[in-house]
Design an enzyme around this catalytic site. Sequence first.
Site, PDB file in Angstrom:
ATOM      1  N   ASN A 381      78.880  99.326  35.797  1.00  0.00           N
ATOM      2  CA  ASN A 381      79.742  99.129  34.635  1.00  0.00           C
ATOM      3  C   ASN A 381      79.436  97.804  33.946  1.00  0.00           C
ATOM      4  O   ASN A 381      78.817  97.766  32.885  1.00  0.00           O
ATOM      5  CB  ASN A 381      81.219  99.196  35.047  1.00  0.00           C
ATOM      6  CG  ASN A 381      82.147  99.326  33.848  1.00  0.00           C
ATOM      7  OD1 ASN A 381      81.803  98.970  32.725  1.00  0.00           O
ATOM      8  ND2 ASN A 381      83.347  99.832  34.082  1.00  0.00           N
ATOM      9  N   ASP A 382      79.836  96.704  34.564  1.00  0.00           N
ATOM     10  CA  ASP A 382      79.683  95.397  33.933  1.00  0.00           C
ATOM     11  C   ASP A 382      78.235  95.061  33.606  1.00  0.00           C
ATOM     12  O   ASP A 382      77.957  94.410  32.602  1.00  0.00           O
ATOM     13  CB  ASP A 382      80.261  94.298  34.842  1.00  0.00           C
ATOM     14  CG  ASP A 382      81.764  94.441  35.017  1.00  0.00           C
ATOM     15  OD1 ASP A 382      82.429  94.878  34.065  1.00  0.00           O
ATOM     16  OD2 ASP A 382      82.268  94.136  36.109  1.00  0.00           O
TER      17      ASP A 382
END
Length: 454
Positions: A381-382
Amino acid sequence: MSHTCLSFIYLLSAILFIFSIRGLASPETARRGNLLGMIGMAAAIAVTVYSPLVTEYAWILAAFLCGGLIGTWSTLKVKMTSLPQMIAAFNGLGGLSSVFIAAAEILAGTPTYLETSLGMLIGAVAFSGSVIAFAKLQGLMPARALVFPGQQLLNLLFGLSVIITCVWFITTGDRNLFYILAALSILLGFLLILPIGGADMPVVISVLNAYSGWAAVGIGFSLNNVLLIIVGSIVGASGAILSYIMVKAMNRSLLNVMLGGFGADNKNTQNESDGLKRTAKTGNPEDAAFIMENANKVIIVPGYGMAVAQAQHILKEMASDLVTKYGVEVKFAIHPVAGRMPGHMNVLLAEANVPYDDVFELEDINREFATADVAYVIGANDVTNPQAKTNPASPIYGMPILDVEKAKTVFFVKRSLATGYSGVENPLFYADNTIMLYGDAKKVTEEIVRALEK
């Protein structure tokens, strides 16, 4: 055993440790590196046991049994996905051993107050900091940064108290001050790691590893043990270098990580989607299989979600099917801080026997996303969030990311649209070329593999 013989074997062990660290730098030589390290440690333990300084063999035998049982249990029971917390625990045990050795030296009346107190201080911080890191990684406490008003001031006061107490103890040799110093150091370790969020765990583990090494150096000088000094220096230096690599990969400073905590203050974060209602496109495994089998190039981006679902083996099977049955070029893209420890994704892919030549680091693969037909993001995600490049108000701004958005089609395998550990929404979920595949990473990939085999 003569002192000359003891020194020679210690030197040989130190050389083996150096070659061991060198071997661990590459997946292809990691097994050999581990073997050399084991041989070096076995030789060091053996000559230490037979040295004239050792007289209490019962305690040594008990320590062997306890350590052997813990190591064997860890090997058999701890899953690959739990390696980060196991490493945090072992870092803590290394720090705690320095504390105990320092206490024993003080009780024995050692005159080396400076070396002993520094070894104990660093070891205590490594121990208590590792306890917090383990608890966050294991889910025993929230993984997010835990902050409260006046926290930095409190940390500063504790730090000054530790320094003052340490100097006071060195000048007076008062044992009571030594115990106070130990207590303050342990509390300082707790306070230093609490405000660090889960996204920074790769850096934290590296730093704590360095702490345990430097603590061994202090104890080595206290015991006048050359091997401890050399090995502690190797561990401390390698941990420091790895920490530098991690923070460089995040485009941040180590001081910022250790004193701030990644995502510690998200209330002022401005997400690109603020005030906008957008809908993410949803697909299914059959759609993904059809698009990938007709692609020329697929780049797979693994993240912590893959680790949690233990999807690395089925992912390797999917990649093999695409290559052998459909002639698709498949590569794996690894972000340096993906997962919860340095090299986490590399370790999991190696466990699944993914060829080393198919795994690429960020700087080697990023330019290829523009030529990829598909980017298959599984649980990351990040490390793929475009806000790191576009939103100066975001806590991840400036962190290099994998440019998956440049691929023609992006498949995101996630359970939901929830944010990552940084707490920052990923606008890539709503991009025109993104298709969300909701569900457990392993189950979704299994369904894709079944569709590819039809």
